[in-house]
Design a protein around this motif. Structure first.
Motif, PDB file in Angstrom:
ATOM      1  N   ARG A  32       1.381  -1.065   0.083  1.00 53.75           N
ATOM      2  CA  ARG A  32      -0.309   0.178   0.059  1.00 53.75           C
ATOM      3  C   ARG A  32       0.374   1.540   0.079  1.00 53.75           C
ATOM      4  N   PHE A  33       2.005   1.649   0.791  1.00 52.13           N
ATOM      5  CA  PHE A  33       2.778   2.394   0.854  1.00 52.13           C
ATOM      6  C   PHE A  33       3.357   2.692  -0.443  1.00 52.13           C
TER       7      PHE A  33
ATOM      8  N   GLY B   7       2.291   5.537  -2.615  1.00 51.92           N
ATOM      9  CA  GLY B   7       3.591   6.446  -3.410  1.00 51.92           C
ATOM     10  C   GLY B   7       4.103   6.601  -4.120  1.00 51.92           C
TER      11      GLY B   7
ATOM     12  N   ASN C 161      -0.181  13.831   1.628  1.00 51.65           N
ATOM     13  CA  ASN C 161       0.847  13.017   1.432  1.00 51.65           C
ATOM     14  C   ASN C 161       0.772  12.434   2.750  1.00 51.65           C
TER      15      ASN C 161
ATOM     16  N   HIS D 205      -1.009   8.874   3.612  1.00 51.33           N
ATOM     17  CA  HIS D 205      -0.074   7.982   3.630  1.00 51.33           C
ATOM     18  C   HIS D 205      -0.301   7.233   5.480  1.00 51.33           C
TER      19      HIS D 205
ATOM     20  N   VAL E 281      -2.421   4.153   4.790  1.00 46.37           N
ATOM     21  CA  VAL E 281      -1.701   3.017   5.108  1.00 46.37           C
ATOM     22  C   VAL E 281      -0.967   2.263   6.413  1.00 46.37           C
ATOM     23  N   PHE E 282      -1.149   3.530   6.655  1.00 43.99           N
ATOM     24  CA  PHE E 282      -0.638   3.265   8.074  1.00 43.99           C
ATOM     25  C   PHE E 282      -1.994   2.555   8.767  1.00 43.99           C
TER      26      PHE E 282
ATOM     27  N   PHE F 292       9.948   6.466   2.729  1.00 43.82           N
ATOM     28  CA  PHE F 292       9.467   5.434   3.232  1.00 43.82           C
ATOM     29  C   PHE F 292       9.675   4.613   4.734  1.00 43.82           C
TER      30      PHE F 292
ATOM     31  N   SER G  41       7.478   5.388   8.069  1.00 42.30           N
ATOM     32  CA  SER G  41       7.461   4.209   8.334  1.00 42.30           C
ATOM     33  C   SER G  41       7.526   4.558   9.860  1.00 42.30           C
TER      34      SER G  41
ATOM     35  N   PRO H 138      10.736   0.086   9.249  1.00 47.19           N
ATOM     36  CA  PRO H 138       9.798  -1.188   8.545  1.00 47.19           C
ATOM     37  C   PRO H 138      10.853  -2.954   8.752  1.00 47.19           C
TER      38      PRO H 138
END
Length: 121
Positions: A2-3, A7, A43, A47, A51-52, A104, A108, A116
């Motif tokens: 997903r990142f 991204g 962003n 994100h 993503v998170f 990233f 993360s 990560p």
């Protein structure tokens, strides 16, 4: 995964904005500041949520700090490539991937409290 997908979307947005600003006659470093500034909030939202799965704005200051580190890397790299005679749009295209990897790693850490490569606790 997903990142990477988010991204790509975020990078395409930032690179397109940089390209438009460069073609409109702005100096490369000015175009870079505007494209980075314009993309930080967008962003963060993509994100954090997509993503998170992070809610709220509590981590936004650290996210902005991460982006400032990425910006510094990008600006210094851009200046180096420009001094070697690389055209601005090409130079930024070269920098996109290493800047994305750095982003990233930092994002993360900011949004999950771990790097990560670290396991979830």
């Amino acid at each position: 995964m997903r990142f990477a997908m988010v991204g790509v979307l975020n990078t395409a947005f930032g690179y397109a904005l940089f390209t438009i600003l460069s073609l409109s006659g702005l100096l490369p470093q000015v175009a870079l500041v505007i494209s980075f500034s314009g993309g930080v909030l967008w962003n963060f939202m993509t994100h954090a949520r997509l993503v998170f799965d992070t809610r709220g704005l509590g981590r936004l200051p650290f996210y902005i700090l991460s982006y400032l580190v990425v910006y510094a890397f990008n600006a210094l790299s851009l200046e180096g490539l420009l001094s070697m005679g690389v055209q601005p749009i090409t130079a930024q295209g070269i920098i996109v991937l290493p800047a994305a990897v750095l982003a990233f790693i930092l994002i993360s850490r900011v949004l999950t409290d771990r790097f990560p490569w670290q396991q979830e606790v």
